[in-house]
Design an enzyme around this catalytic site. Structure first.
Site, PDB file in Angstrom:
ATOM      1  N   SER A 182      -2.962   6.994   5.962  1.00  0.00           N
ATOM      2  CA  SER A 182      -2.310   5.921   6.705  1.00  0.00           C
ATOM      3  C   SER A 182      -3.173   5.484   7.885  1.00  0.00           C
ATOM      4  O   SER A 182      -3.632   6.312   8.670  1.00  0.00           O
ATOM      5  CB  SER A 182      -0.932   6.384   7.222  1.00  0.00           C
ATOM      6  OG  SER A 182      -0.376   5.420   8.087  1.00  0.00           O
ATOM      7  N   SER A 235       0.800   3.779   2.195  1.00  0.00           N
ATOM      8  CA  SER A 235       0.783   4.493   3.476  1.00  0.00           C
ATOM      9  C   SER A 235       2.151   5.024   3.889  1.00  0.00           C
ATOM     10  O   SER A 235       2.240   5.890   4.757  1.00  0.00           O
ATOM     11  CB  SER A 235       0.243   3.582   4.580  1.00  0.00           C
ATOM     12  OG  SER A 235       1.159   2.557   4.902  1.00  0.00           O
ATOM     13  N   LYS A 267       5.324   0.862   9.470  1.00  0.00           N
ATOM     14  CA  LYS A 267       5.137   2.286   9.776  1.00  0.00           C
ATOM     15  C   LYS A 267       6.436   2.825  10.363  1.00  0.00           C
ATOM     16  O   LYS A 267       7.391   2.093  10.605  1.00  0.00           O
ATOM     17  CB  LYS A 267       4.004   2.491  10.792  1.00  0.00           C
ATOM     18  CG  LYS A 267       2.663   1.879  10.420  1.00  0.00           C
ATOM     19  CD  LYS A 267       2.006   2.559   9.230  1.00  0.00           C
ATOM     20  CE  LYS A 267       0.686   1.871   8.875  1.00  0.00           C
ATOM     21  NZ  LYS A 267       0.092   2.452   7.645  1.00  0.00           N
ATOM     22  N   SER A 306       0.839  -1.207   0.000  1.00  0.00           N
ATOM     23  CA  SER A 306       0.000   0.000   0.000  1.00  0.00           C
ATOM     24  C   SER A 306       0.871   1.252   0.000  1.00  0.00           C
ATOM     25  O   SER A 306       2.088   1.186   0.158  1.00  0.00           O
ATOM     26  CB  SER A 306      -0.909   0.014   1.244  1.00  0.00           C
ATOM     27  OG  SER A 306      -0.157   0.313   2.404  1.00  0.00           O
TER      28      SER A 306
END
Length: 268
Positions: A227, A91, A146, A89
């Site tokens: 996100s 994010s 992250k 993705s």
């Protein structure tokens, strides 16, 4: 249904290893004894069977002997040293793009048992600015990636697209306007990295204030307005940490495109 690859790898490694060991200790001698017994008798003590006369290994034994060393090496490398992942993705844009293949250091934050994830040796702890892979706290299975923003005991506030850590505004500077995004450079102290903010989107998305509990970490995506991170589902407990992302080794966005190596390099 998702396949639990680490569990499959552990099971296959132990199964092939046990079959190979059982043959080495017991089954091979039985085959040799049977071969000596079945050889034409001369009334004298049976002679040892030569390598040419030795009975052929059963298919499963031959397969296990061939695959066990390979599986064992993969298990050790993947569980304790380095594991590859693919970014699914956006994010973490602009740092990581969809289709990036990355390498994750599995021992940076401690040595953990495969599958169980139990830490057996302390090595280090996540630091602010690290790009970290972990299991999604909502299900404990899905891998997420992250950036570490808050450490245990930190007070984090996010308001009007501005980040505050322990009451201090985190400095960002404008780099470029790339509609629909604005590219900025964020300074987390030891680490500087790029972030995206979505132009025209209200700044109240994901606002709030949080205190990071002991043994937990507050994480956010670099693509701040796109996100799903600690602002929405809370902090990441230490036991769900997988490792530290440190390099991109290939980019392959889809099966219809060709792999590219122009993004190979370290991760800020």
């Amino acid at each position: 249904m998702d396949i639990d690859f680490p569990l499959v790898l552990v099971v296959l490694t132990f199964a092939t290893g046990l079959i190979w060991l059982a043959d080495k200790l017991f089954l091979r001698e039985r085959r040799l004894a049977a071969a000596r017994t079945s050889s034409p008798g001369t009334g004298q003590e049976a002679e040892p069977v030569s390598a040419e006369e030795e009975p052929k290994e059963p298919y499963l034994v031959d397969l296990s002997r061939s695959f066990f060393p390979v599986l064992a090496i993969v298990l050790v490398l993947r569980s304790f040293l380095v594991e590859p992942f693919q970014i699914p993705s956006g994010s973490m844009l602009p740092t990581l793009e969809v289709g990036d293949f990355i390498l994750v250091n599995k021992y940076a934050y401690g040595i953990r048992l495969p599958v169980a994830g139990t830490k057996i040796l302390e090595v280090g702890n996540p630091e602010r600015g690290d790009v970290m892979v972990f299991k999604y706290p909502e299900d404990g299975e899905t891998n997420y990636i992250k950036r570490v923003i808050g450490l245990p005991g930190d007070r984090i506030r996010y308001q009007d697209k501005q980040l505050f850590i322990n009451g201090e505004l985190v400095d960002t500077r404008f780099i470029a306007r790339l509609p629909p995004m604005e590219l900025r450079r964020e300074d987390l102290g030891e680490v500087e990295h790029d972030i995206f903010l979505t132009l025209g989107r209200p700044g109240n998305s994901g606002e709030g204030e949080w205190v990071v509990p002991e043994g937990h970490y507050f994480v956010m995506g670099d693509n701040r307005d796109n996100s799903n991170d600690s602002r929405y589902w809370g902090t990441v407990p230490d036991e769900l940490i997988v490792g530290k992302a440190f390099a991109i080794w290939m980019h392959w966005k889809s099966i219809t495109s060709l792999p590219s190596f122009d993004r190979v390099g370290g991760i800020e």
